[in-house]
Enzyme design. Structure first.
Site, PDB file in Angstrom:
ATOM      1  N   ARG A 376      15.565  15.362 -19.282  1.00 19.61           N
ATOM      2  CA  ARG A 376      15.410  15.069 -18.041  1.00 19.61           C
ATOM      3  C   ARG A 376      15.830  16.381 -17.177  1.00 19.61           C
ATOM      4  NH1 ARG A 376      15.157  11.075 -14.201  1.00 19.61           N
ATOM      5  NH2 ARG A 376      14.781   9.194 -15.756  1.00 19.61           N
ATOM      6  N   ARG A 408      25.572  10.297 -12.983  1.00 20.89           N
ATOM      7  CA  ARG A 408      24.220  10.158 -12.182  1.00 20.89           C
ATOM      8  C   ARG A 408      23.525  11.514 -12.108  1.00 20.89           C
ATOM      9  NH1 ARG A 408      26.964   8.460  -6.217  1.00 20.89           N
ATOM     10  NH2 ARG A 408      24.852   7.496  -5.271  1.00 20.89           N
ATOM     11  N   THR A 508      13.445   7.539 -19.417  1.00 26.87           N
ATOM     12  CA  THR A 508      12.430   8.373 -20.206  1.00 26.87           C
ATOM     13  C   THR A 508      12.230   7.811 -21.455  1.00 26.87           C
ATOM     14  OG1 THR A 508      14.266   9.907 -20.633  1.00 26.87           O
ATOM     15  CG2 THR A 508      12.876  10.413 -19.005  1.00 26.87           C
ATOM     16  N   GLU A 787      20.330   7.649  -8.027  1.00 26.61           N
ATOM     17  CA  GLU A 787      20.656   9.103  -8.211  1.00 26.61           C
ATOM     18  C   GLU A 787      19.887  10.061  -7.501  1.00 26.61           C
ATOM     19  OE1 GLU A 787      20.926   9.004 -12.893  1.00 26.61           O
ATOM     20  OE2 GLU A 787      19.105   8.128 -12.256  1.00 26.61           O
TER      21      GLU A 787
END
Length: 846
Positions: A376, A408, A508, A787
């Site tokens: 990510r 987060r 993901t 987030e």
């Protein structure tokens, strides 16, 4: 410009009173549009010592948005009736567990004599590695997390054994005495605490991953300018108010019921069952609420449940585990610290042509969730900007610290820091304002494909959002004023920055993008909903109740939510990735739609068949089933409809399910569409910096954030505010420190500084973007809000760099690693001033 957030409405029990007539100054105050109760309370506080921060938000004045409602447990929170794990009553013979932790970061456990511990006062049981009947590795995704040390020790705080005693004090005293008596012998070995060195040696918890688009080397070779730099991005402690805790009860069928403060009940169910060597159905995990999670209870709440369950099954007694704050901070992982490097080629206008970015995540001793977290970070190393022809490489370094975990943003913030640093550096190189450079590099027609192959939709929204915030925050007028101020002020320097956010929404890991719900309607018309998401204060349960009420045409008060339980909705995903409302809201809606269709079929067949009313035009509204229009309209109250359906043996229960469509990602080629959609936002931050001490003040913050069509504006604004402040803390004051032996020394609030109320900017304007529903078919076209706002805090860091850049006449932005503590700010200022003054002397400037 609004500086107060107004929530939806007061509790109905709140009495109305009038403000004292002796407070005429309230009428002149900019914050005087408050309730009578608030006005009275403020009058009482007149003359008392108060901070310089804004007045508390008024929670009584009703909001204007029909979807704004306060948190479903708000009254319980403020009256103390909301039960957390330590509030749950346990039998008088319940056992209390204390953990024996490794005092070294790396070594081998050569001897462990647990028999001595068993004979200590109050001790009922002692368990270690060889007492586990089932699996001993409780790694959540990949192996590597032993429940207890067998021989190799990998970090300070790793669990050697656990003691169960009649009281918590007895358990802790037994642990301390046992370790002092030397029942554990350890052969200490050198520890690796440097992730960059580990990466250079090829010491990784998971393989390196690469994403690439185009010929990045040629883009660098042909660029007008090449900008490159390195940065260190610090980690962050979750610092949830409720620490890691669980209560486990043995059942008569050789199973356990686990009450836990936990973001992923199904994973804990799986791991407890595997540790005990029993089927999953013998383990029930329940979560009513958490006192904060932030990712720290996604995987790292499970070990304590496994240990408590092991003791409970061995002894047949209810068992409680709760970690003291210092132990909690030592034994659990943090946000991953990152070491980032970039080398980008840009044209004369500062537009990125291509280049390379490398991120090194400090993963700690085991994989945990690091594979997805570093992924990510790579996905978000572009933030809102087109990288052109680029290569992004992500390393997952192994160090001898606690295994770092979800927090987060899940790696996204660390990845965004690379490109936000680059934007400031490019602007200084070409002599433009950083905002101008940022806007030139936004995704745009012809350049709206990311380096991992996903098309960025709603690119006009991003530009419109930023331009609207430019105007409302008076960015350019303030920029001119700040430049003039800095030219006249040798010591105090002011800085200003506007930074955007583009954050991808979805897990993901594709299989996690699913959710279930269970809906019950009782014969009095009341409704019960259960879903797979967990409530950690973010208002998820409130939003799910609103979804159900909206679908069934009822008042929200008619809908009640129950604790998340693995025996009601099985095989759930964690409440993470900002997906709680998206996934569980759709699952709850699916259950409602199915039940409505059944009730419509029943009503049409048994009640309206001979009246010629169209089945397709039936609807639920205002507590009624409505059929037809105008003079032919027929209405049946909800309660009568439900009772009639029951008497005709129509099921009043339904399950719902939802799986996010369209998403996919091929790790073999580093290309795909990992996100269902993107959420956007932007923040403007203004700071003042004392360049002789490094101290600074955040003077003003303006935020405009995109949540699509908000499910609950009151809760969403709260999430934006809280996310920003937490992000600001990560950027500025929250510093993790380990000593040379690998022991965490910032292990409590005395040494680890989260933002307090006094750190709020005096002017704090927060607004939700309106008129832009989600382009994808999310729940009511809303967008995730958990987030994305966190990364708005980067505006404060960028503003600090802007203030420091004035020391060099804005010719360069200094390297400013995070957290940007006053010490780091001071060192950056001194280094920049020294070099700039020397350069001035060489040029013969006065």
């Amino acid at each position: 410009m609004r500086t107060l957030t107004k929530l939806s409405k007061a509790p109905e029990t709140a009495p109305e009173s009038k403000a004292p007539e002796t407070a005429p100054e309230l009428e002149k105050d900019a914050t005087a549009d408050v309730s009578a109760d608030s006005a009275a309370a403020r009058e009482e506080l007149k003359g008392e010592i108060k901070g310089a921060s804004p007045l508390a938000r008024d929670t009584v004045t009703p909001g204007t948005h029909p979807n704004s409602r306060f948190h479903e447990s708000a009254i319980k929170h403020v009256t103390g009736r909301a039960s957390y794990i330590d509030d749950l009553k346990a039998p008088a013979d319940a056992l209390h567990v204390a953990l024996a932790l490794s005092p070294v970061a790396h070594g081998r456990l050569t001897r462990l004599d647990l028999d001595k511990v068993r004979s200590m006062p109050g001790v009922v049981d002692v368990v270690g590695f060889h007492d586990v009947p089932g699996h001993t590795d409780i790694g959540p995704v990949f192996p590597g997390d032993p429940i207890f040390v067998e021989d190799e020790i990998s970090y300070v705080g790793q669990v050697l054994f656990a003691v169960a005693a009649e009281s918590h004090r007895a358990a802790r005293e037994a642990v301390n005495t046992a370790l002092a008596q030397g029942i554990a012998e350890i052969d200490e070995q050198p520890a690796c605490l440097d992730p960059v060195a580990a990466a250079e040696r090829g010491e990784f918890v998971r393989p390196t991953h690469v994403q690439q688009s185009g010929d990045w080397e040629q883009a660098l070779a042909s660029a007008a300018h090449v900008v490159e730099a390195e940065q260190f991005v610090g980690g962050q402690e979750h610092f949830y108010l409720e620490g890691q805790a669980c209560l486990v009860q043995p059942t008569e069928d050789e199973g356990v019921i686990v009450h836990t403060s936990n973001q992923h009940p199904s994973e804990t169910q799986k791991l407890v069952a595997e540790v005990l060597g029993i089927p999953f159905h013998a383990v029930t995990v329940e979560v009513r609420r958490m006192g904060g999670g932030f990712g720290g209870k996604e995987t790292q709440a499970s070990p304590w449940a496994c240990i408590a369950a092991l003791v409970a099954r061995r002894t047949g007694r209810t068992t409680r585990v709760r970690l003291p704050r210092a132990d909690d901070m030592r034994v659990t992982g943090k946000r991953h610290p990152f070491h980032n490097r970039y080398r980008l080629g840009v044209d004369e206008q500062g537009v990125i042509q291509g280049g390379e970015i490398t991120v090194i995540g400090d993963c700690g001793y085991s994989p945990d969730l690091s594979d997805a977290i570093v992924d990510r970070a790579m996905f978000h190393s572009d933030n809102a900007y087109s990288l052109g022809e680029a290569r992004v490489t992500g390393h997952r370094a192994r160090t001898h610290t606690a295994s770092n975990t979800a927090f987060r943003g899940f790696g996204g913030p660390q990845g965004m820091m690379v490109i936000e640093a680059a934007m400031d550096d490019i602007a200084r190189r070409i002599g433009e304002d950083p905002l101008t450079v940022r806007k030139r590099n936004f995704y745009r027609p012809g350049r709206q494909t990311t380096h991992y192959g996903q098309q960025v939709d709603q690119i006009k929204l991003l530009r419109e959002l930023v331009e609207q915030l430019e105007t409302t925050s008076e960015y350019w007028a303030r920029r001119r004023a700040i430049t003039e101020f800095n030219a006249e002020s040798p010591i105090i320097k002011r800085g200003l920055a506007l930074t955007p956010v583009k954050f991808g929404i979805s897990f993901t890991a594709k299989h996690l993008n699913q959710a279930g719900a269970l809906l019950h309607v009782y014969t009095d018309g009341s409704v019960m909903i259960n879903h797979g998401g967990t409530e950690m204060g973010q208002g998820l349960h409130t939003k799910i109740c609103q979804v159900v009420a909206r679908e069934l045409g009822l008042d929200v008060d008619e809908v009640r939510i129950t604790a998340t339980r693995t025996d009601k909705v099985p095989n759930t995903s964690p409440t993470a990735a900002s997906s709680g409302a998206d996934l569980n809201g759709q699952a709850a809606r699916d259950a409602c739609v199915k039940l409505k269709q059944r009730l419509f079929d029943f009503a049409h067949e048994h009640l309206y068949k001979d009246q010629g009313l169209d089945r397709e035009e039936m609807r639920m509204e205002a507590g009624h089933l409505v059929a037809g229009h105008g003079e032919s309209e027929r209405r049946i109250p909800w309660g009568e409809l439900v009772q009639t359906a029951y008497l005709n043996r129509i099921s009043l229960s339904e399950k719902g399910f939802y799986a996010t469509p369209l998403i996919h990602y091929d790790r073999n080629v580093g290309q795909g569409r990992p996100f269902y959609y993107y959420a956007f936002g932007a923040a403007v931050a203004e700071v003042s910096v004392d360049t002789l001490s490094g101290e600074y003040q955040v003077e003003r913050v303006d935020i405009l954030h995109d949540v699509g069509d908000s499910l609950n504006p009151a809760i969403d604004i709260g999430q934006v505010e809280g996310g920003f402040i937490q992000g600001m803390g990560w950027m500025t004051s929250e510093e993790l420190k380990w000593n040379e032996a690998g022991r965490l020394i910032s292990d409590g609030p005395a040494t680890y500084k989260i933002p307090t109320y006094g750190d709020l900017p005096p002017v704090f304007n927060v607004k939700l973007m309106e008129g832009h529903p989600n382009s994808m078919a999310s729940i009511y076209r809303s967008k995730a809000v958990g987030e994305p706002p966190f990364m708005l805090g980067m505006a404060v860091w960028s503003a600090l760099r802007d203030a420091l850049a004035s020391l060099a006449d804005y010719a360069e932005a200094p390297r400013l690693d995070t957290p940007a503590t006053p010490e780091r700010v001071l060192l950056a200022a001194e280094e920049l001033r020294s070099r700039y003054d020397s350069a001035q002397l060489e040029r013969g400037a006065p």
